[in-house]
Each structure stands twice: as C-alpha cells, then as structure tokens.
Design an enzyme around this catalytic site. Structure first.
Site, PDB file in Angstrom:
ATOM      1  N   PHE A 125      -9.222  -2.415   1.697  1.00 26.77           N
ATOM      2  CA  PHE A 125      -9.999  -2.243   2.921  1.00 26.77           C
ATOM      3  C   PHE A 125      -9.491  -0.992   3.635  1.00 26.77           C
ATOM      4  O   PHE A 125      -8.274  -0.793   3.748  1.00 26.77           O
ATOM      5  CB  PHE A 125      -9.841  -3.444   3.864  1.00 26.77           C
TER       6      PHE A 125
ATOM      7  N   GLU B 175       0.815  -1.209   0.000  1.00 27.50           N
ATOM      8  CA  GLU B 175       0.000   0.000   0.000  1.00 27.50           C
ATOM      9  C   GLU B 175       0.850   1.261   0.000  1.00 27.50           C
ATOM     10  O   GLU B 175       0.525   2.247  -0.680  1.00 27.50           O
ATOM     11  CB  GLU B 175      -0.948  -0.006   1.208  1.00 27.50           C
TER      12      GLU B 175
ATOM     13  N   HIS C 294     -10.739  -6.160   8.959  1.00 20.77           N
ATOM     14  CA  HIS C 294     -11.353  -5.976   7.637  1.00 20.77           C
ATOM     15  C   HIS C 294     -12.783  -5.451   7.730  1.00 20.77           C
ATOM     16  O   HIS C 294     -13.541  -5.570   6.760  1.00 20.77           O
ATOM     17  CB  HIS C 294     -11.386  -7.308   6.866  1.00 20.77           C
TER      18      HIS C 294
ATOM     19  N   ASP D 239      -9.284  -0.533   6.597  1.00 22.52           N
ATOM     20  CA  ASP D 239      -8.479  -0.975   7.734  1.00 22.52           C
ATOM     21  C   ASP D 239      -6.986  -0.983   7.426  1.00 22.52           C
ATOM     22  O   ASP D 239      -6.156  -0.888   8.333  1.00 22.52           O
ATOM     23  CB  ASP D 239      -8.886  -2.393   8.142  1.00 22.52           C
TER      24      ASP D 239
END
Length: 344
Positions: A95, A72, A141, A97
């Site tokens: 997600f 990410e 998640h 999260d």
C-alpha cells in the site's frame, strides 16, 4: 518509442483487466532478461493481494518472484542494492500508505543515488504500489499520495487508468534507467471482490509496447471545459462528461498518465481552446497535484483562462465508514457541479 509507433488498442482483438495487463508486461520483461525480478509482501504464493503478480511464481519460481518479511525498509533497500549492481528489480510496496516506514530508502537513497554519485551509479528499479480508496479500508490503507511522490525529485511517477496504458507504462518503467514509482489504483484492477468501473478493461495487444512517459492522453475531446485528472477519476470524469453532454456542455477529458514527467503542453493546449479548467484528484486538496496543475495553467495560459476549479479529497484522513468515505471521495456529480460552476 514515438507515440505513432504505439499499437492501437482497438485492433488488439482481446480485452484484459488492468492486473492481467501489468502481469503480461512483467512476464515479458522477465523472459527477456534474468536481471528482472519481483519482490515484495505476498507477491509469490498469493500472487499479490490485488493480483499484480498473479501467475508469475508458477512461471519463474521463487528465485525470481520472492516473498519477503514485513520490513519495507529492508526489502526496498535490498531492491535498491540490486538495482545499483545492474539488475532491474520490481519491488512492490503493498500500500502506498506504508511509504513512511521506508521513506529513507525511497527518497534519500533510491531517488538520489544517480544525483549523488554524479551519474556514475543508476537505480533502474520499479517501486510498484497500490493506491486509492472506495473499499472501506480506513485511513492507513486508502490514500493515493500522488502529490507526495511527484514532489520528490529523482523519481518518475506513473499512474495508469486502463489496461492498455498499464501494460505500456509497465514495459517503459522496467526498461527505464531511472527509478520509477508505478502507482496502480486498486479499484481499477478488475478483481472479482472489488469490481472496477466501466472503462479500465480495454483492448491490449499481445506484443510488447511502451507508453512514453510525459505524454498525456486526451480521453475525450471537447470545446467547452477542460477536465484534467488521473487514475480512477479518469472514469468518473468521463461519466461526468457524458452527463454534461446531455445538457449541451462539451467537456474535454485529459488523462495525465504520468506525473513525472508531466505533460504540461497538452493541458495548456486544451485550456487555450476551452478557456476553463477543472482539475480532479483523489489526493488531498492542499499542496498537491491539483494546485500544481492550476499553477502551470496560470503561468502558461493566463490570458486564455476564464475560470478554474478543483475537485479533490478534503484535507482529512480517509474515513472508514462507507457513507463517510463516499462523501470523502470526489464523485462524478461533484465533477459535473464544478464544470457547471466554471461556466457561470
């Protein structure tokens, strides 16, 4: 685009799921400009695990719909770099999260580029991410984290609850010159394996249109109590309002649609009319959206406010077990109970 110029969803002549509406907006913007492209984990060959990019690969190819490694920090940083060079990337964080892995790129770079460059460098990118529980995917998640992103200055934050809003907000997000965090609730997408509640599948015009940021939508008018919410819980609030109407209580339901900018005026006008406020949020109770809305209501309409209550998730990680997650999630029955409590 002024609100009066937004087409009527009831006149659309067709209905779409929220995922199809989002994809339609993205495809239009990609056809309009080669500066628009999509990147993220499983957005190409798989079409997004929540169908958020389904069909785009077949239309635009791997050069503009790019699967990326599971990093990410790397791919959000790459998207930011492209935006700073004048492109308009749509980057999917699978997600919400997972934001912690790339928070430096999101908060210290994406959100602050325009400010720290004195406005000489913009970052016109969309960070698209799935939020919410109700399908038993445990604590890493299943969060919404609306308040986390809205708290950080420099980013606009939008949360659609219907297909009509999802398309209009996506057009507006891609065209915006500031970074936009586009948070879609996975339960609303219309997936066969995770059915949506009644409501998010709506009429959607074929032509492009924008939903202006900072304009909440009064989904149901009422005189007795104001219910303010967003995302999945717009539909649970409407369900609660229907149950309350059977008992003679006329609740007004406001869908915020965007958190940054926040339409405080619509909330205050409603509270001044009803005198009672219930805020519903799937995010955690403390230090979040619910507290902010109540603070703004007391600052702007204290003399009119007779009672206030909030219905939120508790300050605990999201449980995995289905019965526990159902208890964790605010329900229509919880909203009914809160409205009844502010009327006592």
């Amino acid at each position: 685009m002024a609100q009066a110029d937004v087409p009527d969803p009831d006149a659309a002549g067709r209905e779409l799921t929220m995922s199809r509406a989002m994809v339609e907006a993205i495809a239009h913007e990609m056809n309009e400009s080669r500066d628009v492209f999509v990147m993220g984990e499983d957005v190409a060959d798989y079409g997004g695990i929540f169908d958020s990019t389904q069909g785009l690969l077949e239309e635009f190819g791997h050069d503009r719909v790019m699967d990326v490694p599971i990093s990410e920090t790397g791919f959000i940083g790459a998207g930011l770099g492209a935006a700073m060079q004048g492109m308009r990337p749509i980057v999917e964080l699978m997600f919400a999260d997972f934001f912690g892995v790339a928070m430096d790129q999101i908060y210290n770079n994406m959100a602050k580029t325009a400010y720290m460059s004195g406005g000489s460098v913009s970052a016109p990118m969309v960070l698209m991410t799935a939020v919410g529980g109700t399908y038993n995917d445990a604590a890493q998640h299943s969060q919404t984290l609306y308040g986390t992103f809205a708290h950080l200055p420099g980013m606009k934050v939008v949360v659609p609850s219907t297909a009509y809003d999802a398309k209009g907000l996506m057009h507006a997000a891609i065209r915006d010159d500031d970074p936009v965090v586009y948070m879609f609730h996975k339960r609303l997408m219309g997936l066969a394996w995770m059915p949506a509640p009644e409501g998010p599948k709506t009429g959607v015009p074929e032509e492009p249109y924008e939903i202006p940021f900072g304009e909440a939508d009064v989904k149901r008018e009422g005189d007795d109590t104001t219910i303010v919410t967003l995302g999945l819980h717009v539909h649970r609030a409407l369900e609660a309002a229907a149950d309350l109407a059977d008992d003679g209580i006329d609740a007004e339901v406001i869908d915020l649609r965007t958190l940054v900018p926040l339409d405080t005026e619509t909330v205050l006008e409603s509270v001044q009319k009803t005198g009672r406020l219930v805020v519903v949020d799937e995010d955690y109770r403390s230090y979040g959206v619910s507290g902010e809305l109540i603070a703004r209501a007391t600052e702007g309409a204290l003399e009119d406010l007779e009672a206030v209550e909030r219905v939120t998730a508790p300050d605990t990680p999201v449980p995995y077990a289905r019965p526990l997650e159902e208890e964790f999630q605010p329900s229509a029955a919880d909203i009914v109970a809160a409205v009844e409590s502010v009327r006592e």
